[in-house]
Structures are given as structure tokens and as C-alpha cells.
Motif scaffolding. Structure first.
Motif, PDB file in Angstrom:
ATOM      1  N   VAL A   1       2.882  -7.785  -4.654  1.00 23.97           N
ATOM      2  CA  VAL A   1       2.487  -8.822  -3.697  1.00 23.97           C
ATOM      3  C   VAL A   1       1.075  -9.289  -4.033  1.00 23.97           C
ATOM      4  N   PRO A   2       0.849 -10.591  -4.174  1.00 22.76           N
ATOM      5  CA  PRO A   2      -0.497 -11.086  -4.470  1.00 22.76           C
ATOM      6  C   PRO A   2      -1.509 -10.611  -3.424  1.00 22.76           C
ATOM      7  N   GLY A   3      -2.601 -10.062  -3.875  1.00 23.78           N
ATOM      8  CA  GLY A   3      -3.640  -9.596  -2.955  1.00 23.78           C
ATOM      9  C   GLY A   3      -3.547  -8.130  -2.603  1.00 23.78           C
ATOM     10  N   VAL A   4      -2.415  -7.473  -2.890  1.00 24.24           N
ATOM     11  CA  VAL A   4      -2.315  -6.040  -2.623  1.00 24.24           C
ATOM     12  C   VAL A   4      -3.092  -5.283  -3.692  1.00 24.24           C
ATOM     13  N   VAL A   5      -3.969  -4.371  -3.244  1.00 22.69           N
ATOM     14  CA  VAL A   5      -4.832  -3.627  -4.154  1.00 22.69           C
ATOM     15  C   VAL A   5      -4.214  -2.290  -4.538  1.00 22.69           C
ATOM     16  N   THR A   6      -3.702  -1.582  -3.540  1.00 17.90           N
ATOM     17  CA  THR A   6      -3.135  -0.267  -3.821  1.00 17.90           C
ATOM     18  C   THR A   6      -2.256   0.171  -2.669  1.00 17.90           C
ATOM     19  N   VAL A   7      -1.469   1.216  -2.919  1.00 18.45           N
ATOM     20  CA  VAL A   7      -0.578   1.805  -1.922  1.00 18.45           C
ATOM     21  C   VAL A   7      -0.764   3.317  -1.972  1.00 18.45           C
ATOM     22  N   TYR A   8      -0.882   3.945  -0.813  1.00 20.15           N
ATOM     23  CA  TYR A   8      -1.035   5.395  -0.738  1.00 20.15           C
ATOM     24  C   TYR A   8       0.120   6.004   0.047  1.00 20.15           C
ATOM     25  N   THR A   9       0.673   7.100  -0.471  1.00 21.41           N
ATOM     26  CA  THR A   9       1.699   7.860   0.227  1.00 21.41           C
ATOM     27  C   THR A   9       1.196   9.284   0.422  1.00 21.41           C
ATOM     28  N   TRP A  10       2.054  10.118   0.963  1.00 21.54           N
ATOM     29  CA  TRP A  10       1.671  11.503   1.214  1.00 21.54           C
ATOM     30  C   TRP A  10       1.313  12.242  -0.068  1.00 21.54           C
ATOM     31  N   GLU A  11       1.799  11.778  -1.191  1.00 22.91           N
ATOM     32  CA  GLU A  11       1.504  12.429  -2.463  1.00 22.91           C
ATOM     33  C   GLU A  11       0.107  12.093  -2.980  1.00 22.91           C
ATOM     34  N   ASP A  12      -0.518  11.061  -2.404  1.00 28.39           N
ATOM     35  CA  ASP A  12      -1.825  10.598  -2.902  1.00 28.39           C
ATOM     36  C   ASP A  12      -3.006  11.135  -2.107  1.00 28.39           C
ATOM     37  N   VAL A  13      -2.760  11.640  -0.905  1.00 26.97           N
ATOM     38  CA  VAL A  13      -3.861  12.007  -0.010  1.00 26.97           C
ATOM     39  C   VAL A  13      -4.015  13.525   0.031  1.00 26.97           C
ATOM     40  N   PRO A  14      -5.168  14.030   0.482  1.00 27.11           N
ATOM     41  CA  PRO A  14      -5.353  15.479   0.608  1.00 27.11           C
ATOM     42  C   PRO A  14      -4.282  16.092   1.508  1.00 27.11           C
TER      43      PRO A  14
END
Length: 904
Positions: A210-223
Motif C-alpha cells: 500500500v502506498p505510504g505504508v512504512v512497516t508492519v509489526y506482528t507478535w513475532e517482531d516485538v519483545p
């Protein structure tokens, strides 16, 4: 490029396709236009187009072209307040102030004529205030002046205005989102559509495209660290059962995936583009069913300790011998009462902005009741020292316990840390508040109570089941409060109680004004009326006979000694006042017709001022070169009036005007530590710190002046902006200069702790009419008496009580969160209403004549407990009118209908 005239200034700008006028104006940095709902329900965004008021969230931005757009910033002219702004100033017709701009833009327009003023329930139907109870707004519209002059030496007990009044009334006050930050990113979350499900797969690719989307975080990406969102000094009282993002959803509305975009629209589009596959898990919504063998288990026992399956916490105890007490009783009443979930609906939704500063530290601008506790949790989650994080509030648009929760600060900070320190903003929608924030805990309370024929209580057995929903934030503490003061309020030799907190697949409960005691106060006070009815006693008399008094042990169901004691005792005065006023009447008659039934009811509530766990606060004060003072205190100002009270306390000690004391609060860099502003501790803990600090400042000034002038200390005293030593009067500015020559800094700090806790009381009286066919309820007379010790600011105290009582009527009669298999079916203000002007009766407020020996300057808490006796007083009045006991909140007409049919 289109041209827009806003407050007399021309802007060249082009609205985005489909953009509403509210967001367009805020893009122009016209921040007086507030967001409360974005659905035309609250009126916080009201502006004028060619002099006519509109809810700007409903107006397409392009329709403002060619029109004169006026916001609150443009209402005043030539440096003078508009007459309606002056009226709101003089009446102090606001508390948190978030609704004030919309209220004034509505009432200042030419369309708001005398006919509208004569019919305020209709004229103000589009504007909601959650704080005031609307009485001060009526005062403003009728030209009443509630404030007094700020006179040196007379600050204590004076009705002084909020120090931020002019900024609030002119749109200059800055709430959390009222800031323009270059390079700002926006965060949005995907929320679970299922009550209980495990994520099988997440496809980010379409979202990232999607234009303008920088990143996506899920449970696998966070502490992957367990924590609780609740903010307390002692974090061990709350279960660590929550992850930043999780692969298991336990309620409809739980956040699962975070999307960061260059714009809010891009982030929202990214959320919609996510492809998520779920494994649907069995769900349970009723806490009784959740305790049954074979019920779905919400939390893995290896991660989250529970008593048994879904039972997170059990509290139980007994004093005396309840079995023997019931055998000796002449009469016994036994019934089950239930209370409902309600949402806080602070008009400013949750939201935070996080970024990395030039100092290399992380900064979080947020709307919180506990910035220091939030900082501690953030440091733990992010794995960095707390000293590297700065958390602060500026102006908080209401809280009511909903912001005693860390729910919006963590994801923006995490995202900013991952994105090189770029600022990240997360602002919640109104629907997100309903489905993703916390609510008051739903509780079911079974009361069994026995007494002698003369009304003396002999035995009390209370069984409580609290539905904490999917997570246990505040669960044990609200249950402890539920099992405490409502049971402690009455003398009884034999008491027993068992309370259980149960996990279900519902939206989590949390802290809410009244904090657990509201729910069991409802049950206890209904039961006391039923007992009085059985005995043929007057409801006031049975309460007088059994309410605790000095010399009694303050105990509920536990034998352990309590730190709560009577610094003053005004409950007898409160009962007398309410009984007198109800008998005297107010001249309002019930509607004509035999189908309208009339009844009177009352209820009392007791408050142990402050939570039973640790609570501490600090304050610092400096004498400034111009002879005025600077005060720093860590407590949050969210419409509770604590800023005004703290300035008045300091001024009372120092003998100056409150205006001579500048104040900063709720900033982890610039103020001393404060546990948080909740449980009515702003007066009894932070207020104690302010008082001790002001006394230390007084002592420091007098000591230096004594040494400087070589005058005995006992011959030195403060005199407004000067110090008098013997016959010598020296201006404080000159004294400060003398101190600077010898490096004397005139800076002091003191800390205060909660214990011991004093006890406050409230009594609510209600006369109402109920239509036995339609179920419509009309409040005819509302009376409230409060034992709050010496009021630091009587006007503010009345305002707090007005707001608390109005919120109590909302809980009793108006607010109804409807859920179907965990889904809230009415997550909008127009469908899940809170009291509007038309729903809120005027309440006659009275204070008991007491001065507390424990609270600072004789004051006790007042903001918390006023809500607690309202719903049971309404229930008691309904029972008096109809002969039917309505034991389940809320008393909406559709819920009353079936039982009312029995009265025909």
C-alpha cells in the motif's frame, strides 16, 4: 489550490479526497477543533460556517471554501474574551476542558437565541460533557459567577478559577494530539474479529504494498515479555498476562498487528490489506460458566498463574461466626444483584506520540493518569533503563480511571525505536475505545444479611463474582475494593465474604471511578433497603443505627488491622441533610396520570481515601527571582482540579495569591515521582507532598531571612510578597538576590505517602417518577451530601460531585454496552449513549461540616466516591414507587418493562 478563510486568515490548501473539515482544520494546525467521536455525536468539533454552528466531522472539507470558518481560536476579538467565553470563565463551566470549545461555539452563535436558552435539553442535544454534570454550563448560560477573587492569604477554601482557564477557553491549551511534528508517522492496529482465536498465518505483503505504508509489526517482531497494562506502584498486584502483540486473541477488539504509515489513511489502508488466517478456539463469556469443569481455558498456566483454571484470584475471609449470627437473626434478606459494564468515554480518546530527541533519549507525549508508572513499564518492555525514557502529559481530556492503563504508549515507542527515532503517533477512534479499551468490571453480588427486630445487624455474607474479561489488569485490586469499604461501612459482629475474579472472552475490565466499590455498594445498599422494608423500618433509621462511627473497628471480612481510620466523621450530617431535603421537596411534581408512579430512595457510600497498596508522591518548590514561586508535582491534571487545589494549598501556607504559584505537573523529567492520579489520591497524597513542601519553603525563607537580618527566627514572618523580620520588611525578590550572592537557592522538596488513610462518606437521595407502561424514568429531585472534610476549593468540589452523580445516573439509567458472543453491537455514542444534558437532572450538593485530622489542611477525597450511592438510590426509589426490586443494572425502559407490567 483552493483558498480557505479561517478565523480571518487566508490559507491556500487542498483537502484530501473525502476529507472532513475537522481533520482539514487540524492539518492547518487549528487545534482548538477537537476529536471526540468523528460521528456527529459529541459536538467537540463544532465550528462556524458563516456564523452557523456545524459539527465539522460531518462537513466535507471542500464545503468550507468560500465561507468564513470560525473556530474557538477566532471567537475572541481585540484581545477581549467573547461574552460566552467570559461567562464560561466566570462560571468555570468546564473541568477537563476538552468539550468546552464545542460547547462555546454552539452557545455563542446567533442561532442560539433566547428560545434555545429556554430549552437547553433540546438546544444542547448535540454537545456532550462527561465531566461537569452540565450544572456549571447552565450557570454560564444564565450569567452566574461562581469564582472568587484571588486574595493573598485567603486561598484556602476560596472558589478560585483553574489556572489554565484562559488557555482552555481560547483554544490555546494543548491536549495530547495538539502538536505539529515534522516527519510524523501514524500507527494503526488490526483488531481481532474473534473472541478466541489463534493466528495461523499473517500475510503482510499486500499491506506493505500500500502506498505510504512504512512497516508492519506482528507478535513475532516485538519483545515477548509478559506484563500488565494496569498502572500501580506495586506491579505485583496485577497479573503479567499480556503481550505487546500476541498470536492468540482472547477478546473481540484485541490488537494483533500494528501498521505504520506516512499518513493515517495509509496506515488504515494497510490494516485493511492484511490477510490473516485464524484457528477459531472455543470461547466462554459468562464467568460462572468459565468456572465450570471443561470450560475453555484462556491463559496457559505455565505463563499466567491462576487459582483454578480461569479463576485468577480468590479473596475470602470471615470475622466472628456468620453461621451463628444468622441463627440468632430475627429476619434475613438474601438476593443476588448484578451491575453492568460501562465505558469511561473520556472525550479525549487514548493516544500517544513517541520520538527520539536531540538528547538521544526517547520521549513519549501521552494522555495518562500515571506517566511515571508508564515509564517503568515501557523501560521493562523495551529493555532499556528508565532514565532513557521521558514520559509527559500536557493537558489530559478526561480519565475517570480509563487512563490508569498503559494501552497507547508502547507500540508508538517500539515503532519509533525500530524506525530510527522518527516520531510515531497512535490516536484511538471512539469505536476503538468501546471495543479495545477497558470498562468497569461487571460484577454479580449475592448478599445475605440478618438482623434483630430492632434493626441491629447480626450477620452479613457477601459472595462476589467479577468478570475481568480476557486480561486481569486491575482485577484483584477492584475485587479487594469491592470486598472492603461497602462491607466496612456497617457495624456487624459477624461478616463473611468470598470474591472471585474470573477470566472470560470479554473486553477486559479496568480501573473506573468508584473502583470496584461501586458494584458492591449497589448490592449492599439495595439489601439494606430490603431489610428495612421487611422490618418495617425507615431506610434512613436503619442506616443510622448500623453505620460505622468513631471507636468502631474499620473492617470488612479480614481480621488484619487496617490503616484506615476516622480523621473526621460526617455521615450522620449527610444522612440528616438528604432526609431533610427530600422531605422538604423542590416543588417538582410527577407527570399527571395514574400510570406515573412516584418513589423516594437513598443510599450511602463509604470511601477509604486511597488504595490499600503503596502510593507516594513528591513535590518541589523554588522561590523565583521576582518573588513568586514555582511548584512541580508529578500528579496528572485531567479535569480533577488538582492543579488549582495544589496551588491553593501552597499559597495558603505561604500567604500569597494562588496566582503567585506557577505549576508544572505530570512530567517524568521535570517533576518529582508520583505513583499516579487515581483513587482520589491527588488531594490526600500529592496534596500532602505539596503542603509539606510549602511548609519547608516557608521555613527556608524565614531561616535565611533571620540569619541575613540577624533577627531572631520567632520575630520573622512572611507577609505576601515580602518577609518581615522585626521592624524590617524586605521584598522576596530582594531576599532572593541576597541569597544568590551566597549561593542560597531557595529550593526545597518533600515526599508524602498514603498511610494512614482517612474515611469519607457520601449520601445520595432520589425522588423519581416511573411510567409503569413504557418504563420511562424521570428524576424529580436529586440530593447529594458529602463528607469531604474542608473543601480546598468549594466550587471545584461541587463540580466534581456534580460530575460523579451525573456519571452515576448514566450507569443506572442510560449506558448499556450490548454484546453478542463477545462482539459489542453498539460501539458508537449515538447507540451506546452517555448522559446528555437532557438525561442529567440538577443535583443539590451539600457538604458536611467537618475538618479532617489526617488529610492535608483538613481535606479528604471527593472525586471518587460520589458516584457510588447513585445507582442504589435509584433502585431504592424504583422499589419504593413500584414495589418491585430491580436488581440488575442498567434500568433502561426495555429492561424494566416486563417487571413493571406486574404493577398494573
Amino acid at each position: 489550490m483552493s483558498s480557505y478563510e479561517v478565523n480571518g486568515r487566508l490559507y491556500s490548501a487542498e483537502p484530501k479526497p473525502g476529507q472532513c473539515l475537522r481533520t482539514f482544520l487540524r492539518d492547518l494546525e487549528v487545534f482548538g477543533v477537537k476529536k471526540g467521536c468523528d460521528a456527529g455525536d459529541c459536538g467537540a468539533c463544532t465550528v462556524w460556517l458563516d456564523g452557523k454552528p456545524y459539527h465539522s466531522c460531518l462537513v466535507p472539507a471542500f464545503r468550507g471554501e468560500g465561507k468564513k470558518i470560525t473556530t474557538i481560536e477566532g471567537l475572541a476579538g481585540d484581545g477581549e474574551l467573547h461574552p460566552i467565553q467570559q461567562a464560561f470563565h466566570d462560571a468555570q463551566a468546564f473541568q477537563c476542558g476538552y468539550c468546552a470549545a464545542g460547547m462555546m461555539m454552539t452557545t455563542a452563535s446567533a442561532a442560539f437565541d433566547e428560545a434555545h436558552k429556554a430549552d437547553l435539553p433540546h438546544a444542547l442535544k448535540g454537545n456532550i460533557c462527561r465531566c461537569t454534570g452540565y450544572r456549571s454550563i447552565v450557570d454560564a448560560l444564565h450569567g452566574r459567577k461562581n469564582i472568587e477573587d484571588d486574595v493573598a492569604g485567603e486561598a484556602l477554601g476560596a472558589s478560585l478559577p483553574n489556572p489554565f482557564t484562559d488557555a482552555i477557553l481560547t483554544g490555546k491549551a494543548r491536549y495530547t494530539m495538539d502538536v505539529a511534528i515534522e516527519g510524523l508517522l501514524h500507527l494503526k492496529v488490526l483488531r481481532s474479529p474473534h473472541a478466541h482465536a489463534r493466528i495461523s498465518k499473517i500475510d503482510k505483503s499486500k499491506a506493505l504494498a500500500v502506498p505510504g505504508v512504512v512497516t508492519v509489526y506482528t507478535w513475532e517482531d516485538v519483545p515477548r515479555r509478559l506484563y500488565s497494562t494496569a498502572l500501580h506502584e506495586d506491579h505485583l498486584v496485577d497479573p503479567d498476562d499480556t503481550y505487546l502483540l500476541d498470536n492468540v486473541a482472547r477478546f473481540v477488539g484485541q490488537r494483533l498487528v500494528a501498521v505504520v504509515g506516512e499518513s493515517e489513511a495509509a496506515a488504515e489502508a494497510g490494516v485493511r490489506a492484511l490477510a490473516v488466517e485464524y484457528e477459531i478456539l472455543p470461547a466462554v463469556f459468562d464467568p460462572v460458566a468459565a468456572m465450570e469443569p471443561g470450560a475453555p481455558i484462556l491463559h496457559d498456566k505455565n505463563e499466567v498463574a491462576t487459582d483454578n483454571g480461569n479463576v485468577f484470584c480468590t479473596l475470602q475471609g470471615e470475622i466472628g461466626d456468620v453461621t451463628r449470627g444468622f441463627k440468632e437473626a430475627d429476619v434475613i434478606h438474601e438476593k443476588t444483584y448484578s451491575t453492568s459494564r460501562v465505558q469511561h468515554v473520556h472525550l479525549e480518546t487514548h493516544g500517544s506520540i513517541a520520538w527520539k530527541g536531540d538528547d538521544g533519549r526517547w520521549h513519549v507525549r501521552t494522555s495518562s493518569q500515571g506517566p511515571f508508572a508508564a515509564r517503568t513499564k515501557l523501560a521493562y518492555l523495551m529493555g532499556i533503563p528508565a532514565a532513557q525514557i521521558h514520559v509527559f502529559t500536557e493537558r489530559v481530556g478526561g480519565g475517570f480511571g480509563g487512563k490508569q492503563e498503559m494501552v497507547s504508549e508502547d507500540l508508538p515507542l517500539f515503532a519509533s525505536m525500530k524506525l530510527g527515532g522518527r516520531p510515531v503517533k497512535w490516536e484511538w477512534t471512539r469505536e476503538e475505545e468501546f471495543i479495545g479499551a477497558t470498562t468497569r468490571h461487571q460484577m454479580t453480588t449475592k448478599v445475605k444479611i440478618g438482623a434483630r427486630k430492632d434493626g441491629t445487624l447480626l450477620a452479613l455474607d457477601v459472595q462476589v463474582v467479577s468478570n475481568t474479561g480476557a486480561y486481569g489488569n486491575h482485577a484483584s485490586e477492584t475485587l479487594a475494593a469491592a470486598m472492603a469499604s461497602p462491607i466496612s461501612a456497617y457495624r456487624c459482629p459477624n461478616k463473611k465474604g468470598v470474591g472471585r475474579v474470573v477470566y472470560t472472552n470479554m473486553i477486559p475490565g479496568g480501573g473506573f471511578r468508584g473502583y470496584g466499590a461501586s458494584q458492591t455498594t449497589f448490592a449492599m445498599e439495595c439489601a439494606m433497603d430490603e431489610l428495612a422494608k421487611t422490618l418495617g423500618m425507615d431506610p434512613f433509621e436503619i442506616r443510622r443505627k448500623n453505620v460505622v462511627r468513631p471507636g468502631d473497628n474499620v473492617e470488612s471480612i479480614w481480621k488484619e488491622p487496617s490503616d484506615a481510620s476516622f480523621g473526621s466523621h460526617g455521615i450522620d450530617q449527610c444522612l440528616e441533610i438528604v432526609e431533610r431535603e427530600l422531605k422538604k421537596g423542590n416543588g417538582v411534581r410527577k407527570p399527571d396520570g395514574d400510570d406515573w408512579l412516584e418513589g423516594v430512595g437513598a443510599a450511602l457510600a463509604m470511601l477509604e481515601c486511597g488504595p490499600p497498596t503503596e502510593h507516594r508522591s513528591g513535590a518541589e518548590m523554588r522561590l523565583l527571582p521576582d518573588g513568586t514561586y514555582h511548584l512541580a508535582c508529578g500528579s496528572s491534571e485531567m479535569g480533577n482540579g488538582i492543579s488549582t487545589a495544589h496551588k491553593q494549598m501552597a499559597a495558603a501556607v505561604l500567604g500569597v495569591r494562588a496566582g503567585d504559584v506557577a505549576l508544572i505537573n505530570a512530567d517524568t523529567d521535570r517533576t518529582p515521582y508520583d505513583t499516579g492520579t487515581f483513587a482520589s489520591t491527588g488531594t490526600v497524597v500529592a496534596g500532602k507532598a505539596v503542603l509539606a513542601t510549602a511548609e519547608a519553603m516557608q521555613a527556608d525563607i524565614l531561616d535565611f531571612a533571620s540569619r541575613h537580618t540577624k533577627t531572631p527566627l520567632d520575630q520573622c514572618r512572611l507577609d505576601n510578597d515580602a518577609v518581615i523580620c522585626g521592624n524590617n520588611r524586605m521584598m522576596l525578590s530582594a531576599l532572593h538576590a541576597e541569597g544568590a550572592r551566597v549561593d542560597h537557592r531557595f529550593t526545597v522538596g518533600r515526599r508524602a505517602y498514603l498511610s494512614p488513610r482517612t474515611i469519607a462518606f457520601n449520601v445520595q437521595g432520589v425522588r423519581l417518577a416511573v411510567h409503569r407502561v413504557t418504563g420511562e424514568v424521570r428524576i424529580l429531585h436529586s440530593v447529594h451530601a458529602a463528607d469531604i472534610g474542608r473543601p480546598i476549593n468549594p466550587m471545584q468540589c461541587r463540580g466534581q460531585l456534580d460530575g460523579a452523580v451525573a456519571m452515576g445516573y448514566g450507569w443506572a439509567l442510560v449506558e448499556h454496552m450490548v454484546h453478542d458472543q463477545g462482539h459489542m453491537v453498539n460501539p458508537q455514542l449515538r447507540n451506546c449513549r452517555v448522559p446528555a444534558f437532557a438525561d442529567t437532572p440538577p443535583t443539590d450538593i451539600f457538604f458536611a461540616d467537618t475538618v479532617d485530622s489526617i488529610g492535608p489542611l483538613g481535606a479528604k477525597s471527593q472525586g471518587e466516591c460520589g458516584i457510588n450511592p447513585v445507582a442504589p438510590a435509584v433502585s431504592n426509589a424504583l422499589a419504593n414507587a413500584t414495589g418491585v426490586r430491580f436488581a440488575d443494572l442498567p434500568f433502561t425502559p426495555d429492561r424494566l418493562f416486563a417487571d413493571l407490567a406486574k404493577t398494573k
